[in-house]
Design a protein around this motif. Structure first.
Motif, short mmCIF file in Angstrom:
data_model
loop_
_atom_site.label_atom_id
_atom_site.label_comp_id
_atom_site.label_asym_id
_atom_site.label_seq_id
_atom_site.Cartn_x
_atom_site.Cartn_y
_atom_site.Cartn_z
N TYR A 126 64.02 81.43 43.77
CA TYR A 126 62.44 81.89 44.11
C TYR A 126 62.68 83.51 43.44
CZ TYR A 126 62.09 77.55 45.66
OH TYR A 126 62.09 75.44 45.69
N GLU A 127 63.69 84.41 43.51
CA GLU A 127 63.47 85.33 43.59
C GLU A 127 63.49 85.59 41.62
OE1 GLU A 127 63.37 88.27 46.05
OE2 GLU A 127 64.22 87.03 47.15
N LYS A 128 61.99 86.81 41.76
CA LYS A 128 61.50 86.78 40.13
C LYS A 128 62.65 88.29 39.13
CE LYS A 128 57.50 84.42 39.68
NZ LYS A 128 55.72 85.45 39.90
N GLY A 129 63.54 87.82 38.02
CA GLY A 129 63.92 88.60 37.36
C GLY A 129 65.52 88.71 38.00
N ILE A 130 65.92 88.04 39.20
CA ILE A 130 67.62 88.27 39.21
C ILE A 130 68.57 87.71 38.32
CG2 ILE A 130 69.74 88.15 41.11
CD1 ILE A 130 67.49 88.86 42.93
N ASN A 131 69.01 88.14 37.72
CA ASN A 131 70.34 87.33 36.74
C ASN A 131 71.66 87.82 37.76
OD1 ASN A 131 71.75 86.23 34.25
ND2 ASN A 131 70.88 88.24 33.54
N VAL A 132 72.73 87.42 37.64
CA VAL A 132 74.29 86.79 38.02
C VAL A 132 75.07 86.37 37.38
CG1 VAL A 132 74.95 85.71 39.73
CG2 VAL A 132 73.20 86.69 40.27
N GLU A 181 75.66 88.82 28.25
CA GLU A 181 74.95 88.28 28.87
C GLU A 181 75.24 89.53 29.93
OE1 GLU A 181 75.70 84.77 31.35
OE2 GLU A 181 76.92 84.03 29.86
N ILE A 182 76.01 90.58 30.48
CA ILE A 182 76.18 91.76 31.25
C ILE A 182 74.82 92.78 30.20
CG2 ILE A 182 77.24 93.34 32.08
CD1 ILE A 182 79.74 91.85 32.51
N LYS A 183 75.06 92.88 29.12
CA LYS A 183 73.71 93.89 28.57
C LYS A 183 72.21 93.18 28.60
CE LYS A 183 74.13 96.46 23.79
NZ LYS A 183 74.73 96.83 22.37
N ARG A 184 72.30 91.46 28.86
CA ARG A 184 70.94 91.67 28.91
C ARG A 184 70.19 91.92 29.71
NH1 ARG A 184 72.85 86.88 27.32
NH2 ARG A 184 73.09 85.59 24.60
N GLY A 185 71.00 92.54 30.98
CA GLY A 185 70.75 93.26 32.15
C GLY A 185 71.05 92.24 33.59
N ALA A 186 72.04 92.23 33.87
CA ALA A 186 72.86 91.39 34.95
C ALA A 186 72.57 92.49 36.59
CB ALA A 186 74.37 91.21 34.85
N GLN A 187 71.98 92.27 37.29
CA GLN A 187 72.22 93.09 38.33
C GLN A 187 73.12 93.14 39.53
OE1 GLN A 187 68.99 91.09 38.04
NE2 GLN A 187 67.59 92.17 37.65
N VAL A 188 73.85 91.39 39.00
CA VAL A 188 74.95 90.92 40.40
C VAL A 188 76.32 90.71 39.22
CG1 VAL A 188 76.22 89.51 41.62
CG2 VAL A 188 73.87 90.30 41.85
N ILE A 189 77.56 90.87 39.08
CA ILE A 189 78.55 90.69 38.26
C ILE A 189 79.29 90.02 39.55
CG2 ILE A 189 80.39 91.21 36.88
CD1 ILE A 189 78.65 93.52 35.83
N VAL A 190 80.00 88.66 39.15
CA VAL A 190 80.98 88.07 40.07
C VAL A 190 81.33 88.20 39.07
CG1 VAL A 190 81.63 86.19 41.52
CG2 VAL A 190 79.25 87.06 41.44
N ALA A 191 83.36 88.59 39.14
CA ALA A 191 84.43 88.84 38.80
C ALA A 191 85.89 88.66 38.90
CB ALA A 191 84.40 89.83 37.87
#
Length: 637
Positions: free
Chosen positions: A97-103, A118-128
């Motif tokens: 329900y959070e708009k715009g958050i990309n993981v 995918e990261i270049k498109r915009g990823a506020q959170v990276i799990v690696a």
């Protein structure tokens, strides 16, 4: 009122929590979430596997990042791709329900260019995973120089897997002013070193006693001879008809071999290890979550991604090399307040490890004996009776009842019950009535906590000659490691290793002699058959700094199957280099009841199991494949 509302979480997160069905926060969530939301701090959280750590850091991360900023703001490191994907999916569920958050998940075994895209498109959170993350940093595909939060999940396991340098390099790329949150089940020295180097006055929270085991898990061990380990596993499965378990082995090769034997013997089992493709691993886990698999045989590394509810048992088919890893294994069961059991199948030479584990988990093991065949038959008979009683009747059979009644006419109730149960039970009791007792009796002296005395040739140690040496690229340390892995023995079970150019000598306790002779004499090393014989020399000479013996008496004559150190002859002609035996026999599958009929002459295996680790599986017999006087294997109809 939902107790999560008292932790300071936003309305959108509370709505997602409601959808997920979470009612009450776990202890680690109650302690960590308010601290992390209140201010930017460094945090060390010590909590066992299965206590809800993902939500403990996931909720605060989602609430604190800026959804309007497309730059990477949080990095979460986890030890395996399974756990990486699991965390990613959970984070997406939390932020629905959070708009715009990309993981975005970043892990090996998938396209690195697609992940970078995918990261270049915009990823506020990276799990690696650490290895893939370091690779992307080296290639300039990711920028974490401006992140605000870095989370190390299962930190002790990442370090156990050898990611120390990667983690240090990754953290060195991040800004000093970020907040670092470290979540771990235990606190070994390397984790403490990471905390000291990269964290500033961290707040520490502990759920339960530090490094302790979960209170919802009971611990028990069964003492057996090494050759009976697999038979013990089958009996433990048969005396727990509703078992839903993870069975841990140390190596990929043993994991595959044990799983194949279980499947061959009629159990619903599968292997999970690093040599499987991602698609194969996904398929295995889907079947396991759907309970189509009752016994998942796994390595420690592969099992880090297992997050499945209602696992009844964790079975330590082999104890881990690192005692602390036991905590991670047992954490797979006893989750969400449910009770679970952690079982260890142990040999006399490994008993000292039980005491070491007890000190770490601060819980005592209960020593139990492997059930006899008669005891298992009784358990299974009652299980069958209850299964019949609880079966819901499908009234589709009503149309067939007249014909059935006609066939069964004249049978009394007692006769009918006996015949119905015997249809399933006869095969089971025919298997177990011929089996022997496999429990090995322990004495109090064998569980002494102080086991630091030096090994000598007394107490039944056996000296062996083996036709491999330095020309095969072995020194005494690498040969000892090779023997431990190949024979599936503990680090102290192989000793007094002396390596010569074309041959070597080593010692084990007498209890391992049958296994040494059986396994090594059927093993091939790079196409050359290994030959091992018992030496007359006890290996009592003192070792110099290069691992060579200053004694040992070269020369002498062979007598029967023994060899004096220093004598050497070519390998015997015609010795059997075969691996898996073709006369293995099957125990019944789940509940012990299968629709099977015996095949005359037993069961012939047409091909050897799949090779693991670059060595043909045919060159090594797994444990428990001794040809006991067991009944012939039934064939599945």
């Amino acid at each position: 009122m939902n107790k999560f509302e008292q932790l300071g979480l936003s309305e959108s997160l509370l709505k997602a929590i409601l959808d997920l069905g979470f009612e009450n926060p776990t202890e680690v969530q109650e302690k960590a979430i308010p601290l992390l939301l209140e201010k930017d701090i460094d945090l060390v959280a010590l909590a066992q596997t299965g206590t809800g750590k993902t939500a403990a850091f996931g909720f605060p991360v989602i609430q604190k990042i800026d959804a309007n900023n497309r730059n990477t703001q949080a990095l979460i490191l986890s030890p395996t791709r399974e756990l990486c994907l699991q965390i990613t999916n959970e984070m997406k569920n939390y932020s629905k329900y959070e708009k715009g958050i990309n993981v975005v998940a970043v892990y090996g075994g998938a396209s690195i260019t697609e992940q970078a895209r995918e990261i270049k498109r915009g990823a506020q959170v990276i799990v690696a995973t650490p290895g893939r993350m370091q690779d992307m940093i080296n290639r300039g595909l990711v920028n974490i120089s401006q992140i605000n939060y870095c989370i190390l999940d299962e930190a002790d396991e990442m370090l156990n897997m050898g990611f120390y340098e990667d983690i240090v390099n990754i953290l060195s790329t991040t800004p000093d002013e970020k907040s670092t949150w470290l979540f771990s089940a235990t606190m070994p020295a390397e984790v403490a070193r990471i905390a000291k180097q990269f964290m500033h006055d961290p707040v520490e929270i502990t759920v339960g006693a530090k490094n302790s085991g979960s209170a919802t898990v009971s611990h028990e061990f069964y003492l057996v001879n090494a050759r009976d380990r697999y038979e013990a596993l089958k009996r433990l499965a048969d005396c727990n008809p509703d078992i839903f378990s993870v069975v841990f082995c140390r190596t990929k090769r043993d994991t595959q071999a044990v799983a194949e034997k279980l499947i061959e013997d009629g159990y619903s089992a599968a292997a999970l290890h690093g040599d499987l493709s991602q698609a194969q691993r996904d398929g295995v886990m889907k079947s396991f979550r759907g309970r189509q698999i009752q016994m998942l045989v796994a390595t420690d590394v592969a099992a880090r991604g297992i997050d499945v509810d209602n696992i009844t048992h964790v079975v330590n088919y082999q104890l881990p090399d690192e005692i602390e890893t036991y905590n991670h294994r047992s954490g797979r069961t006893g989750r969400a307040g449910k009770l679970g059991t952690s079982i260890v199948i142990v040999t006399k030479s490994e008993l000292r490890k039980i005491s070491s584990i007890e000190r770490i988990i601060k819980q005592k093991f209960e020593e139990k004996t492997i059930p006899s065949g008669i005891e298992i038959c009784e358990i299974q008979l009652l299980h069958l009776a209850n299964k019949i009683k609880d079966t819901e009747v499908d009234h589709e059979i009503d149309n067939y009842l007249p014909a059935i009644n006609s066939v069964l006419e004249g049978l009394s109730k007692e006769e009918l019950i006996k015949k119905m149960v015997s249809v399933e039970f006869n095969r089971f009791i025919n298997y177990y009535k011929k089996t022997r007792d496999i429990s090995s009796q322990s004495s109090g002296n064998e569980r002494r906590e102080d086991r630091g005395e030096s090994r000598d040739s007394s107490g039944g140690a056996v000296r062996y000659f083996v036709n491999i040496g330095s020309r095969d690229n072995f020194d005494w340390m690498s040969l000892k490691d090779f023997l431990k892995e190949t024979l599936d023995l503990g680090r102290d079970d192989v000793f007094k290793v002396d390596v010569k150019e074309g041959f070597s000598f080593f010692n084990t306790e007498a209890e391992h002699t049958d296994r040494v002779m059986e396994v090594l004499n059927s093993f091939q090393l790079e196409g050359r058959r290994i030959n091992v014989e018992i030496s007359k020399n006890d290996g009592g000479g003192r070792r110099d700094h290069n691992g060579r013996s200053s004694g040992g008496g070269f020369g002498g004559n062979r007598s029967n199957s023994t060899r004096r150190e220093g004598s050497f002859s070519p390998r015997r002609e015609g010795s059997n280099g075969g691996g898996f035996r073709s006369d293995r026999n099957a125990a019944p599958r789940e509940g012990g009841f299968r629709n099977t009929t015996p095949r005359e002459g037993g069961f012939g295996r047409s091909s050897a199991p799949r090779s693991e680790g670059g060595i043909s599986s045919r060159s090594r017999r797994p444990e428990g494949s001794s040809d006991e006087s067991r009944p012939k294997r039934p064939r599945r109809s």
